[in-house]
Design a protein around this motif. Structure first.
Motif: not given
Length: 359
Positions: A251-274
């Motif tokens: 079984l290959t896990s695909l769910s890491s993309i969900v947590s990585c998307a969560g990192d983009v969404i929850s990042l506090k400092d917008k200057s680090l968004l890029s």
């Protein structure tokens, strides 16, 4: 299983009879046998399809639907194995013999070659494979019918404030797994991978459909934590299923993309968004630009035009990075409606074939 034994014995008896009459007619007898099994495979598929239709008209009608479909899938798997073994026997037994033998028929000489027999057996195996894929689809459809209402809650306002949707989904799949564990490992793995595709793609689809947007950092932070918790729950479920020795490494896990998307969404400092968006793109370089833009646009501090521009820029930088083809299937799946989902449409037939080769 009993039917398979009967079929094999009948096949052996036919060949034995052919030898008693004339060795020269053996290829024709074998070929006729293959044709009979080809017809049987089609009728078998039609029969369990009719059974499935009646079941979904009234699910209380057949209490043993799941176990019967599991038995059907396992029987078909056995048919695939038997056909493969018999094909090898034909190659060995006919090796070195005359490549074609003519026999009399009402319309003249009919010639059956070894190559024709092998090609017909390939066609038979294709029909078995198609049938088992359909059987797995029906098992998946049964699970999906139960979890679909909860899938629609993922990444929604209700989910953000504490919906137990994912927990219910995982518990439902685990309950079904008590029956599904009796499937052959290859079919069980294909089914579990397909269900994982459905769950993970639902998050991506919800993001693109703007099922949930955020008005503050606190909301984004809560969503990011929730996404990581959901991923942890999914991975624990898969780990539990992988505990069986016959499923190890399958079984290959695909769910890491969900947590990585969560990192983009929850990042506090917008200057680090890029930088965060670039990190996401490096992990998933085949991510469609519109999906990454949608992830960015859920933030309260990023407009749609800005999100699109940033997504295009970071994906341009990673366009030559190695891409995992399984995520191509995932990204394609997110664009489909639930009614259009099916194993054959997204390469799961190929995944199934690959599992068959591994086993």
């Amino acid at each position: 299983m009993e039917e398979n034994k009967k079929g094999k014995n009948w096949e052996q008896n036919e060949v034995t009879l052919a030898k008693e009459v004339s060795v020269e007619v053996i290829p024709s007898i074998i070929n006729l046998t293959i044709e009979e099994f080809y017809e049987l495979a089609g009728k078998y598929k039609d029969a369990f399809t009719a059974y499935k239709v009646k079941y979904f008209e009234d699910r209380s009608r057949f209490q043993e639907f799941t176990s019967n479909l599991i038995a059907i899938a396992n029987n078909l798997h056995t048919c695939i194995e038997s056909t493969e073994k018999y094909m090898q026997q034909i190659r060995l037994s006919m090796e070195g013999e005359q490549n074609s033998i003519g026999i009399a028929s009402g319309t003249g000489a009919r010639r059956v070659t070894q190559q024709q027999i092998i090609e017909n057996m390939d066609q038979l195996n294709t029909r078995w494979n198609n049938a088992v894929t359909i059987a797995v689809n029906y098992l998946r459809e049964e699970v999906m019918t139960d979890i679909q209402p909860h899938l629609s809650e993922l990444f929604s306002r209700k989910w953000l404030v504490g919906s137990a949707a994912l927990e219910t989904i995982c518990m439902t799949i685990s309950d079904y797994h008590h029956d599904h564990k009796h499937l052959r490992p290859v079919t069980r793995c294909a089914l579990l991978m397909d269900l994982q595709f459905r769950i993970v793609s639902e998050y991506l689809k919800a993001i693109e459909q703007r099922r949930l947007t955020f008005a503050s950092y606190d909301e984004r932070s809560s969503a990011g934590k929730r996404m990581k918790n959901d991923v942890g729950r999914m991975e624990n479920m898969l780990a539990e299923f992988s505990n069986n020795p016959d499923m190890e490494g399958q079984l290959t896990s695909l769910s890491s993309i969900v947590s990585c998307a969560g990192d983009v969404i929850s990042l506090k400092d917008k200057s680090l968004l890029s930088l965060e968006a670039t990190s996401f793109a490096r992990k998933f370089p085949n991510c469609p630009s519109e999906l990454l833009a949608a992830i960015l646009a859920t933030r309260d501090d990023v407009g749609r035009n800005e999100a699109k521009q940033l997504a295009d820029e970071v994906l341009q930088h990673v366009q030559f990075h190695p891409k995992d083809p399984i995520f191509d299937q995932l990204f394609g799946l997110r664009q489909q409606e639930s009614s259009e989902w099916g194993l054959p449409n997204f390469g799961m037939t190929n995944v199934f074939s690959n599992f068959m080769k591994k086993e």
